[in-house]
Design an enzyme around this catalytic site. Structure first.
Site, mmCIF file in Angstrom:
data_model
loop_
_atom_site.group_PDB
_atom_site.id
_atom_site.type_symbol
_atom_site.label_atom_id
_atom_site.label_comp_id
_atom_site.label_asym_id
_atom_site.label_seq_id
_atom_site.Cartn_x
_atom_site.Cartn_y
_atom_site.Cartn_z
ATOM 1 C CD GLU A 1 -27.978 32.570 -12.065
ATOM 2 O OE1 GLU A 1 -27.277 31.659 -11.551
ATOM 3 O OE2 GLU A 1 -29.210 32.502 -12.157
ATOM 4 C CB THR B 1 -24.447 36.344 -5.882
ATOM 5 O OG1 THR B 1 -25.314 35.235 -6.162
ATOM 6 C CG2 THR B 1 -25.131 37.626 -6.333
ATOM 7 N N GLY C 1 -24.791 21.573 -21.365
ATOM 8 C CA GLY C 1 -24.868 22.891 -22.015
ATOM 9 C C GLY C 1 -26.190 23.600 -21.807
ATOM 10 C CE1 TYR D 1 -19.793 31.731 -13.857
ATOM 11 C CE2 TYR D 1 -17.444 31.505 -13.476
ATOM 12 C CZ TYR D 1 -18.735 31.424 -13.026
ATOM 13 O OH TYR D 1 -18.981 31.046 -11.726
ATOM 14 C CG ASP E 1 -23.280 25.120 -10.402
ATOM 15 O OD1 ASP E 1 -24.139 25.936 -10.021
ATOM 16 O OD2 ASP E 1 -22.561 25.294 -11.406
ATOM 17 C CG LEU F 1 -30.587 22.531 -16.595
ATOM 18 C CD1 LEU F 1 -31.601 21.508 -17.099
ATOM 19 C CD2 LEU F 1 -31.291 23.564 -15.708
ATOM 20 C CB SER F 2 -25.161 22.105 -12.405
ATOM 21 O OG SER F 2 -25.072 23.454 -12.181
ATOM 22 C CB SER F 3 -24.463 18.203 -17.068
ATOM 23 O OG SER F 3 -23.570 19.044 -17.764
HETATM 24 C C1 GLA Z 1 -22.180 28.706 -13.186
HETATM 25 C C2 GLA Z 1 -21.148 28.469 -12.100
HETATM 26 C C3 GLA Z 1 -21.716 28.817 -10.722
HETATM 27 C C4 GLA Z 1 -22.318 30.219 -10.716
HETATM 28 C C5 GLA Z 1 -23.259 30.398 -11.898
HETATM 29 C C6 GLA Z 1 -23.779 31.799 -12.027
HETATM 30 O O1 GLA Z 1 -23.247 27.818 -13.030
HETATM 31 O O2 GLA Z 1 -20.754 27.102 -12.106
HETATM 32 O O3 GLA Z 1 -20.710 28.698 -9.746
HETATM 33 O O4 GLA Z 1 -21.313 31.201 -10.715
HETATM 34 O O5 GLA Z 1 -22.661 30.036 -13.125
HETATM 35 O O6 GLA Z 1 -24.609 32.132 -10.967
#
Ligand code: GLA
Length: 386
Positions: free
Chosen positions: A35, A37, A121, A220, A171, A124-126
């Site tokens: 995470e 990274t 939110g 972030y 993602d 899960l990368s929507s």
């Molecule tokens: C979000 C960002 C990713 C990554 C993660 C943390 O999902 O979109 O690129 O940095 O946080 O691992």
């Protein structure tokens, strides 16, 4: 599975646009370890999941993009090449068109219908799912072969430069390169990956805490800045490093006095997390349950104490999943950017339902919040569905 069938989506497209469209799909993801990274040019181990965004698309005779979102219930029209942001959902598809064109692709006007069941939110990368599905559709409609790595980079560029979120490559990359039943061990500097088969009979249970703390975006970006500061300070003694990827645990300990205690802890998370990615990949392949559990627990602690991206609700969820030594739970940790969102639990398939039934009420009793808990399977990356 998506809630709406492919045929139903095609009917809706025909009813709206009066023509037949092709269906494309791109998945959301859950990260098993690694995470924060990715933007430190390190390693990650995400899996694409069976929650996805689907885009039905057909070419138009003019240079317009007519984009309808099923979930928002709205239609947006723009010209190819338009770069006006509207600070709403349409910035994702429009940003991808803009980014692909900047990358040298000649695109065609298109009608697009977007439908996604990746929760927003939940971590899960929507947004990556929408970007990749739209990008895939735009390339295909214009007659271009899809180069998955280039598509992932174009989608990340759209999110960084058009939408304005400073995410890394994880993602979008896994949405393009996922493989059913497997995770993807990605080297975020080389942009090469290895498929890591998940143990048979093990399921990923995703527990959405339903909280998203205010500092999410700011937090972030602050973490990114703190990592950059760590590199700057360490470079005084280690001139060859370019990112925290290049720093070993020994280096870090030896030059600890160059860093404030806070920056040291941020760096320690990244340096130890990179090593854990490789160790978890090996443990999954060896089906070493004890090592899987220990590594996920260590990763969670590192995110909670060193990187400080967890929150009480995530800690409760992970604690409830792993406490009392349930022999069917392999391990649990928070997943994604942090400050809320979801935890991932690896559990024996036959016991996934029992775990869900236990976790929901236990989490509600502890926090007063009704969580969304669902079992997911590792799925293939983006592609055509019809
Ligand atoms: C979000 C960002 C990713 C990554 C993660 C943390 O999902 O979109 O690129 O940095 O946080 O691992």
């Amino acid at each position: 599975m998506n809630d709406t069938s492919t045929i139903d989506l095609q009917h809706r497209f025909r009813a709206r646009f009066g023509t037949d469209g092709t269906v494309f799909r791109a998945p959301g993801r859950v990260n098993l370890i690694g995470e924060h990274t990715d933007y430190n040019e390190g390693f990650v181990l995400p899996a694409a999941i069976d929650l996805a965004c689907r885009v039905v698309a057909a070419p138009r005779d003019d240079d317009r993009l007519v984009i309808h979102s099923e979930s928002v219930g709205a239609t947006f029209t723009a010209r190819l090449g338009d770069a006006a942001r509207s600070r709403q959902w349409s910035d994702y598809p429009l940003g991808v068109a803009w980014s692909l064109q900047r990358d040298g692709y000649a695109l065609r006007g298109a009608d697009l219908l977007i439908d996604s069941n990746v929760p927003i939110g939940a971590g899960l990368s929507s947004s990556a799912a929408i970007e990749v599905a739209v990008g895939y559709a735009l390339l295909d409609v214009a007659g271009h072969a899809v180069d998955r790595k280039r598509l992932a980079l174009a989608c990340q560029f759209a999110e960084n430069e058009f939408v304005g979120a400073r995410c890394g490559i994880m993602d979008q990359y896994v949405s393009c390169h996922g493989a059913a039943g497997s995770a993807v061990l990605l080297d975020c500097r080389a942009l090469t990956h290895r498929i890591v088969r998940l143990p048979d009979g093990v399921e990923m249970v995703i527990c959405n805490t339903m909280v998203k703390h205010e500092i999410s975006t700011g937090g972030y970006n602050t973490r990114r800045a703190e990592c950059e500061e760590g590199v700057r300070k360490l470079a005084a003694a280690l001139p060859d490093i370019r990112s925290l990827r290049d720093v070993t645990r020994d280096d870090l300990e030896r030059h600890r006095d160059l860093l404030t205690p806070l920056i040291y802890r941020r760096c320690r998370h990244i340096v130890t997390e990179n090593a854990r990615v490789h160790r978890l990949a090996a443990a999954l392949e060896a089906r070493d349950r004890a090592a899987i559990g220990a590594l996920m627990a260590e990763s969670h602690r590192s995110m909670r104490d060193d990187f400080e991206i967890s929150c009480p609700e995530l800690d409760v969820m992970v604690d409830l999943a792993t406490r009392d030594g349930n022999p069917h739970v392999l391990g649990a940790r928070m997943t994604g950017g942090g400050f809320g969102g979801s935890a991932v639990v690896l559990v024996d398939e036959a016991h996934a339902d029992a775990l869900r039934q236990h976790l929901g009420p236990a989490y509600q009793a502890a926090t007063g919040i009704a969580a969304e808990i669902r079992a997911c399977h590792a799925a293939d990356g983006a592609g055509r569905e019809s």
